[in-house]
Design a protein around this motif. Structure first.
Motif, PDB file in Angstrom:
ATOM      1  N   ARG A  31     125.852  14.232 -11.481  1.00  0.00           N
ATOM      2  CA  ARG A  31     125.722  13.149 -12.460  1.00  0.00           C
ATOM      3  C   ARG A  31     125.305  11.858 -11.769  1.00  0.00           C
ATOM      4  N   LYS A  32     125.915  11.544 -10.637  1.00  0.00           N
ATOM      5  CA  LYS A  32     125.550  10.320  -9.907  1.00  0.00           C
ATOM      6  C   LYS A  32     124.092  10.366  -9.449  1.00  0.00           C
ATOM      7  N   GLU A  33     123.629  11.538  -9.002  1.00  0.00           N
ATOM      8  CA  GLU A  33     122.231  11.668  -8.571  1.00  0.00           C
ATOM      9  C   GLU A  33     121.286  11.483  -9.757  1.00  0.00           C
ATOM     10  N   ARG A  34     121.642  12.053 -10.913  1.00  0.00           N
ATOM     11  CA  ARG A  34     120.814  11.859 -12.113  1.00  0.00           C
ATOM     12  C   ARG A  34     120.766  10.386 -12.502  1.00  0.00           C
ATOM     13  N   GLU A  35     121.901   9.707 -12.431  1.00  0.00           N
ATOM     14  CA  GLU A  35     121.946   8.283 -12.758  1.00  0.00           C
ATOM     15  C   GLU A  35     121.097   7.468 -11.791  1.00  0.00           C
ATOM     16  N   ALA A  38     117.450   8.057 -12.621  1.00  0.00           N
ATOM     17  CA  ALA A  38     117.094   7.370 -13.862  1.00  0.00           C
ATOM     18  C   ALA A  38     116.918   5.873 -13.623  1.00  0.00           C
ATOM     19  N   SER A  39     117.792   5.274 -12.812  1.00  0.00           N
ATOM     20  CA  SER A  39     117.661   3.842 -12.549  1.00  0.00           C
ATOM     21  C   SER A  39     116.404   3.547 -11.736  1.00  0.00           C
ATOM     22  N   THR A  43     112.698   1.402 -12.890  1.00  0.00           N
ATOM     23  CA  THR A  43     112.032   0.335 -12.136  1.00  0.00           C
ATOM     24  C   THR A  43     110.586   0.676 -11.824  1.00  0.00           C
ATOM     25  N   GLY A  44     110.110   1.850 -12.269  1.00  0.00           N
ATOM     26  CA  GLY A  44     108.726   2.229 -12.032  1.00  0.00           C
ATOM     27  C   GLY A  44     108.513   3.047 -10.777  1.00  0.00           C
ATOM     28  N   LEU A  50     111.116   8.693  -4.915  1.00  0.00           N
ATOM     29  CA  LEU A  50     112.424   9.344  -4.992  1.00  0.00           C
ATOM     30  C   LEU A  50     112.600  10.322  -3.846  1.00  0.00           C
ATOM     31  N   ASN A  51     111.541  11.090  -3.546  1.00  0.00           N
ATOM     32  CA  ASN A  51     111.625  12.055  -2.453  1.00  0.00           C
ATOM     33  C   ASN A  51     111.808  11.353  -1.112  1.00  0.00           C
TER      34      ASN A  51
END
Length: 139
Positions: A31-35, A38-39, A43-44, A50-51
């Protein structure tokens, strides 16, 4: 701080700590990783960003440090990253995990074939620089 029996799991509310509830721990981590993702997307940030962030954390680096390393030429052969690949890779020692430089895909493969073993690399270098000639001198 009480024992695990006195605590309540923050995820499920049952007795015990989050550490004693492996499924809860995994669910919270996911859940923390998904959050986080998402954040970043809000921010674009791109999937490449992300990788890089994930890779930087795995190597123990700041994302900016990893990006600057990847933009450098290969420390072994000096080649810039090919346009199709856009970046070289950060090289981490297999025995200590220390990030020691930047390698291109070809040099990373060569180091992998040599088992990331300094003795094998030295032996290969000795072979490449040897003046010995084992051809039959009579032919």
């Amino acid at each position: 701080m009480g024992t695990a029996k006195d605590q309540t799991c923050a995820e499920c509310g049952n007795p015990g700590s989050l550490r004693t509830h492996l499924d809860c721990y995994r669910a919270r981590k996911a859940r923390k990783e998904r959050e986080r993702k998402a954040s970043l997307r809000a921010t674009g940030a791109t999937s490449a960003d992300l990788n890089r962030g994930t890779q930087a954390r795995a190597l123990g680096l700041q994302t900016e440090t990893l990006v600057s390393l990847m933009a450098r030429p290969c420390d072994v052969c000096g080649n810039e990253a090919p346009e199709a690949r856009k970046n070289n890779s950060a090289y981490a020692r297999k025995d200590t995990g220390a990030v020691t430089g930047t390698v291109c895909q070809r040099c990373a493969s060569a180091l992998g074939y040599l088992g990331h073993d300094p003795e094998r690399v030295r032996a290969a270098l000795a072979l490449l620089t040897s003046e010995d000639d084992h051809r039959d001198a009579t032919t």
